[in-house]
Structure formats: C-alpha cells, structure tokens
Enzyme design. Structure first.
Site, PDB file in Angstrom:
ATOM      1  N   ASN A  49     -16.215 -10.368 -11.481  1.00 38.81           N
ATOM      2  CA  ASN A  49     -15.388  -9.230 -11.874  1.00 38.81           C
ATOM      3  C   ASN A  49     -15.959  -8.700 -13.183  1.00 38.81           C
ATOM      4  O   ASN A  49     -15.973  -9.415 -14.198  1.00 38.81           O
ATOM      5  CB  ASN A  49     -13.935  -9.671 -12.099  1.00 38.81           C
ATOM      6  CG  ASN A  49     -13.272 -10.151 -10.815  1.00 38.81           C
ATOM      7  OD1 ASN A  49     -13.872 -10.113  -9.747  1.00 38.81           O
ATOM      8  ND2 ASN A  49     -12.030 -10.588 -10.924  1.00 38.81           N
ATOM      9  N   ARG A 101     -10.753  -6.741  -0.126  1.00 37.96           N
ATOM     10  CA  ARG A 101     -10.426  -7.996  -0.790  1.00 37.96           C
ATOM     11  C   ARG A 101      -8.940  -7.978  -1.139  1.00 37.96           C
ATOM     12  O   ARG A 101      -8.473  -7.044  -1.798  1.00 37.96           O
ATOM     13  CB  ARG A 101     -11.279  -8.144  -2.056  1.00 37.96           C
ATOM     14  CG  ARG A 101     -10.908  -9.351  -2.872  1.00 37.96           C
ATOM     15  CD  ARG A 101     -11.818  -9.565  -4.082  1.00 37.96           C
ATOM     16  NE  ARG A 101     -11.329 -10.725  -4.801  1.00 37.96           N
ATOM     17  CZ  ARG A 101     -10.985 -10.751  -6.078  1.00 37.96           C
ATOM     18  NH1 ARG A 101     -11.123  -9.681  -6.839  1.00 37.96           N
ATOM     19  NH2 ARG A 101     -10.498 -11.858  -6.617  1.00 37.96           N
ATOM     20  N   TYR A 130     -16.063  -5.286 -15.782  1.00 44.10           N
ATOM     21  CA  TYR A 130     -15.563  -3.962 -16.159  1.00 44.10           C
ATOM     22  C   TYR A 130     -16.358  -3.344 -17.304  1.00 44.10           C
ATOM     23  O   TYR A 130     -16.511  -2.138 -17.370  1.00 44.10           O
ATOM     24  CB  TYR A 130     -14.077  -4.045 -16.537  1.00 44.10           C
ATOM     25  CG  TYR A 130     -13.205  -4.306 -15.334  1.00 44.10           C
ATOM     26  CD1 TYR A 130     -12.666  -3.251 -14.611  1.00 44.10           C
ATOM     27  CD2 TYR A 130     -12.952  -5.597 -14.886  1.00 44.10           C
ATOM     28  CE1 TYR A 130     -11.889  -3.464 -13.481  1.00 44.10           C
ATOM     29  CE2 TYR A 130     -12.179  -5.827 -13.756  1.00 44.10           C
ATOM     30  CZ  TYR A 130     -11.648  -4.757 -13.065  1.00 44.10           C
ATOM     31  OH  TYR A 130     -10.895  -4.974 -11.945  1.00 44.10           O
ATOM     32  N   GLU A 135     -10.453 -15.104 -11.719  1.00 39.13           N
ATOM     33  CA  GLU A 135     -10.494 -15.043 -13.177  1.00 39.13           C
ATOM     34  C   GLU A 135      -9.736 -16.169 -13.888  1.00 39.13           C
ATOM     35  O   GLU A 135      -8.759 -15.922 -14.599  1.00 39.13           O
ATOM     36  CB  GLU A 135      -9.947 -13.688 -13.664  1.00 39.13           C
ATOM     37  CG  GLU A 135     -10.761 -12.519 -13.171  1.00 39.13           C
ATOM     38  CD  GLU A 135     -10.378 -11.194 -13.819  1.00 39.13           C
ATOM     39  OE1 GLU A 135      -9.351 -11.133 -14.518  1.00 39.13           O
ATOM     40  OE2 GLU A 135     -11.117 -10.209 -13.619  1.00 39.13           O
ATOM     41  N   GLU A 184     -14.897  -7.241  -8.456  1.00 39.73           N
ATOM     42  CA  GLU A 184     -14.040  -6.218  -9.069  1.00 39.73           C
ATOM     43  C   GLU A 184     -14.868  -5.369 -10.023  1.00 39.73           C
ATOM     44  O   GLU A 184     -15.670  -5.898 -10.793  1.00 39.73           O
ATOM     45  CB  GLU A 184     -12.896  -6.821  -9.905  1.00 39.73           C
ATOM     46  CG  GLU A 184     -11.768  -7.375  -9.100  1.00 39.73           C
ATOM     47  CD  GLU A 184     -10.615  -7.891  -9.961  1.00 39.73           C
ATOM     48  OE1 GLU A 184     -10.434  -7.416 -11.110  1.00 39.73           O
ATOM     49  OE2 GLU A 184      -9.909  -8.787  -9.474  1.00 39.73           O
ATOM     50  N   HIS A 204      -4.569 -15.386  -7.006  1.00 40.86           N
ATOM     51  CA  HIS A 204      -4.692 -14.269  -7.950  1.00 40.86           C
ATOM     52  C   HIS A 204      -3.416 -14.278  -8.800  1.00 40.86           C
ATOM     53  O   HIS A 204      -2.666 -13.310  -8.837  1.00 40.86           O
ATOM     54  CB  HIS A 204      -4.905 -12.958  -7.193  1.00 40.86           C
ATOM     55  CG  HIS A 204      -5.547 -11.878  -8.004  1.00 40.86           C
ATOM     56  ND1 HIS A 204      -6.679 -11.202  -7.620  1.00 40.86           N
ATOM     57  CD2 HIS A 204      -5.211 -11.337  -9.211  1.00 40.86           C
ATOM     58  CE1 HIS A 204      -7.008 -10.292  -8.536  1.00 40.86           C
ATOM     59  NE2 HIS A 204      -6.135 -10.350  -9.515  1.00 40.86           N
TER      60      HIS A 204
HETATM   61  C1  FCB Z   1      -8.607  -7.972 -13.601  1.00 43.20           C
HETATM   62  C2  FCB Z   1      -7.634  -8.532 -12.603  1.00 43.20           C
HETATM   63  C3  FCB Z   1      -7.038  -7.501 -11.682  1.00 43.20           C
HETATM   64  C4  FCB Z   1      -6.741  -6.215 -12.407  1.00 43.20           C
HETATM   65  C5  FCB Z   1      -7.967  -5.740 -13.142  1.00 43.20           C
HETATM   66  C6  FCB Z   1      -7.796  -4.413 -13.827  1.00 43.20           C
HETATM   67  O1  FCB Z   1      -8.617  -8.772 -14.741  1.00 43.20           O
HETATM   68  O2  FCB Z   1      -8.247  -9.514 -11.822  1.00 43.20           O
HETATM   69  O3  FCB Z   1      -5.892  -8.054 -11.090  1.00 43.20           O
HETATM   70  O4  FCB Z   1      -5.667  -6.384 -13.234  1.00 43.20           O
HETATM   71  O5  FCB Z   1      -8.354  -6.696 -14.094  1.00 43.20           O
END
Ligand code: FCB
Length: 473
Positions: A303, A79, A305, A168, A360, A123
């Site tokens: 995305n 990607r 985390y 995002e 992500e 992005h």
């Molecule tokens: C996300 C972003 C990516 C990177 C990661 C850690 O928010 O999309 O570009 O910065 O976090």
C-alpha cells in the site's frame, strides 16, 4: 512528466479496493457481532463529526449494484475484506453460516462480472469479543486468527484464488495501540506495542499454513503492509543507496518501517538495527515464534500513497530533504509524489525477491456532483496517471509488478476522518446511497481497456486539460 510509452503485461491485474467496515454498513445483520471499530466509533471525539460505519455505503445490501459498477469500469480484480465478526460474532466457536454466505454471494456476483476476487482477511475490524480478551496482546490471538482464516478459506477458496492475511500492521499497531486514534484506541507502552506486533506476525504465518491446507487447491497468498518509501532526490547512485538504506531502516518512532514487519515475515528474523533501536522493549521471543512467521508467500502487497525524498549526506548517510513550499497535496494534505510508485516496488522486490502487487494507491479529493450530476475530478486523474506512469517505468525495467489496485472503488468511511475524505472512483451520496461514476472511473476504464496505453493520451506536451479529464456522457 515521464515520456516513455507505458508497458504493462497483458495479464496485468487492474483493480480497485475497499474494506469491510468502510463500506458494508448493516452492522447488526445476519448475526454479525460488534467489531472494535463499532465500539471505538461510539467514543466521544474519536471520529470526526461522531460519524460511524453503521450505514457506510450500505454495500451489504447493494453489493450487486456495486459489482455491476466493477463490470462497467472493466476491473479485472476487486480487493475486499471479510468482516471477522460476521464469521465469528463471539470471536470463537462455530462459524456463522449467514456471514460466510454473504461473502459467497458477493464473490459469485463479482465473478459474474468477470472480476477476480482478491480477499483480505484482516482489515482492522477484530471482533470486540476478542478485544475484550486482550486482542493482539493475547498470545491466543494467533489461534483465533488461524481458525478464522481456515474457516473463510475452506468456504471460499474454490472461487477465490488470491488472498491477503493482514492489511497494514504498521497502522493498526501504531494508531490502534500506540497513539489511540484508531480502534481499539489504546495507548500502550512500547513493550506492549511490540508484543501485539509480534503476535500479529505469528498470526499471519500460522494462518498462511492453515489456509494452504484448507484451500484444497493451490491459491496465491500474500499480505498488504504499508511502509515508508524514501526515494532518491536525484538518481545519483549515492542518493539511491541512501534512499534504499533509509527505506529499510528502523530508526524512527511510529512503527513507520518496512523491515520490522517484513524481515520476520520473509526472512524469519527481526532486523538488527530494530533490535538495537527498541532495545529492552523487544518482547521475549519464544522458541518457534520466528519460524512460525515466515512460510513462503506468493506475492508481496504494497500500500503506497506517498514517499519522502532523501539524499546522501557527507558520509553517505541518508538525509531527509524537505518537500518544497507549495508542494502539490491531496485533500488529506498528503504529498503527491509519483516517484514512490517506481522506487517502492523496486526496492521491495530487490530485497524480498517476491512479485509485487500495489494493493492500495489513490487520493482523497473534494468531489461533489455538479449541476448536471457529473463528478469531475481532474486531480485524481492526474494523480493516478502520474503514479501509474512511474509504476510502468518499474515494469519496463523488469521489476516484477503483477497488479495495481486503486484505493478506492467507492467513497467510504475513512476511519477517524469519518466521511470527509473521498477516495472513490465512484461518488457516494450517503443520504440517498446514489452512486455516480466520477470522471476518474471513466478514465480508469479506458486505461484498463487499453492495457495502460491511454496513460499518455493528452499528457505529454499537453497545454490544455486532457479531453478525458471531464465527463462527456
Ligand atoms: C490505508 C487503509 C485504507 C484507507 C487508505 C486511505 O491506510 O488501508 O483502509 O483508509 O489508507
């Protein structure tokens, strides 16, 4: 630790990701115009250490080496994003042929390695020329983005089958337009923040329609929002219901919401609780705006985390549960919460009824080459193993998860944090541009080669460091 045998479909898309400003460098090459990030980085204090993306990973000149690395890891897909100001240096007018040609060569180099290109259009690096005309606050941004999307699609859709419009929106609206810690560095009123957000959602929908026409063949189009994942602190049905409710509510500052962005894009209307929460700050919605936002999508990129635990309060209402003291944290101090990769895709697929792709997921770590030149990152291996096992539970239960993109292929420019956060599977020495596959890259290669089966090697019941957590070559 989850103990089921991981199962992923044979056609599961194992990938890694990046974005243009974070890796390309070469900001003046071949007619590229400045982006909002080039300008923002020159502001004193905006980025840690005054760092910029001027050189980054010099990927613009080293893309062939980087594609060879993708092949070495055995990635099924990569990607990446297109830098809008390489295609429209002045924002509008005639597309810059040299910019389009770079991405054409990049795509060919990926395909030569057997890696499918997954392309993100936005992005965060909007041409500064468009920001000078108001950026997302200007309703014309809908047409600017549509023209850009059509130009890129007509040039690359013969070889690129998977597309994402926005990355995002929650983050660039909040950090870019509310708190000012990301480009374009604005601190706007809530009404203006919501107006910029309204236009970016219209731009998404308008672009999707233009892309379907420009592609001249069926392509898969999605988007890559982020959003909060609240997961149940235990799997008691009341806690699950509470977590689902708070995952899909608009009740906190900071645009940290799924539904304010996704309900318009999927259902064609803003959520009722969001309209009540924002009240008079909601922009005037003109006739046709909402219809524009919601053409059908093929997949929902996510995305993710980390997440936050939630329980049901006395009347069933969601209550945040604090993380325990000493909680595992990444170098960025983000909590390690594998549960979010089970609950996030599950909740999103239930509500929006689309196949999900984790576009992500990853972690920053304090990595450096040891005296032998090896980069050992057992924390990243453990993190990714735990998250992928959680994802495999969702897959096993029938949640339609089509793929997983690790963030990131290379260490790179982490926005306002500069180069201090290292998210890569591949270490980059910024002084020499030397790339070194970290232990996690070798480990991920094996996960891919075994279709996920190796996720349980050395993990269940292991009392020592798993043997694949150190580089042996
Ligand atoms: C996300 C972003 C990516 C990177 C990661 C850690 O928010 O999309 O570009 O910065 O976090």
């Amino acid at each position: 630790m989850t103990s089921h045998i991981p199962s992923f479909p044979a056609d599961f898309v194992w990938g890694a990701g990046s974005s243009s400003y974070q890796i390309e460098g070469a900001v003046d090459a071949d007619g590229r115009g400045p982006s909002v990030w080039d300008v923002f980085c020159t502001r004193p204090g905006a980025v840690v250490g005054g760092e910029t993306g001027v050189h980054a990973c010099d990927h613009y000149h080293r893309y062939q080496e980087d594609c060879a690395i993708m092949g070495r890891i055995g990635l099924k897909a990569y990607r990446f994003s297109v830098a809008w100001p390489r295609i429209f240096p002045d924002g509008t007018g005639t597309p810059n042929w040299a910019g389009l040609d770079f991405y054409s060569r990049l795509v060919d180099a990926m395909l030569a390695q057997g890696v499918q290109p997954w392309l993100t259009l936005f992005h965060w690096d909007m041409p500064q020329a468009l920001q000078n005309r108001g950026g997302w606050l200007n309703r014309d941004s809908v047409q600017w983005f549509t023209d850009y999307a059509a130009a890129v699609t007509s040039h690359l859709a013969d070889r690129v089958g998977h597309w994402m419009t926005l990355n995002e929106p929650q983050i660039y609206i909040n950090l870019g337009h509310a708190t000012g810690v990301h480009a374009p560095g604005l601190k706007l009123s809530m009404r203006e923040q919501l107006l910029a957000s309204h236009h970016t959602l219209m731009a998404h929908g308008s672009a999707v329609r233009a892309m379907r026409t420009a592609a001249k063949r069926p392509v898969q189009i999605g988007w890559a929002p982020v959003g909060r994942v609240d997961y149940p602190v235990t799997e008691h049905p009341d806690n699950v219901a509470a977590a689902r409710r708070s995952t899909f509510s608009v009740d906190k500052p900071g645009h940290w919401t799924n539904t304010w962005f996704a309900d318009p894009v999927i259902f064609g209307h803003y959520p009722e609780d969001g309209l009540a929460y924002y009240g008079a700050a909601v922009p005037r919605i003109r006739s046709g705006d909402m219809e524009m936002m919601c053409p059908p999508l093929d997949f929902y990129g996510l995305n993710i985390y980390s997440g936050a635990p939630v329980r049901a309060g006395p009347t069933g209402q969601p209550e945040a549960v604090p993380h325990p003291p000493g909680m595992p944290l990444t170098a960025f101090r983000w909590p390690v919460t594998p549960e979010c990769l089970y609950w996030g895709p599950k909740f999103i697929a239930e509500r929006y009824k689309l196949p999900v792709v984790v576009t992500e997921n990853g972690m920053s770590n304090l990595d450096w080459p040891d005296v032998h030149g090896h980069v050992n990152d057992p924390q990243r291996i453990d993190f990714t193993r735990r998250y992928l096992l959680a994802l495999s539970r969702a897959v096993a239960e029938g949640v339609p998860v089509q793929g997983y993109f690790h963030w990131s292929l290379l260490d790179n420019f982490e926005w306002a944090e500069g180069y201090k956060e290292r998210f890569g599977l591949v270490h980059v020495d910024y002084a020499t541009q030397k790339r070194t596959l970290k232990a996690s890259a070798h480990w991920y290669a094996r996960v891919i080669a075994t279709g996920g089966a190796s996720l349980v090697d050395g993990a269940v019941g292991a009392t020592t460091v798993p043997k694949d957590a150190v580089v042996v070559n």
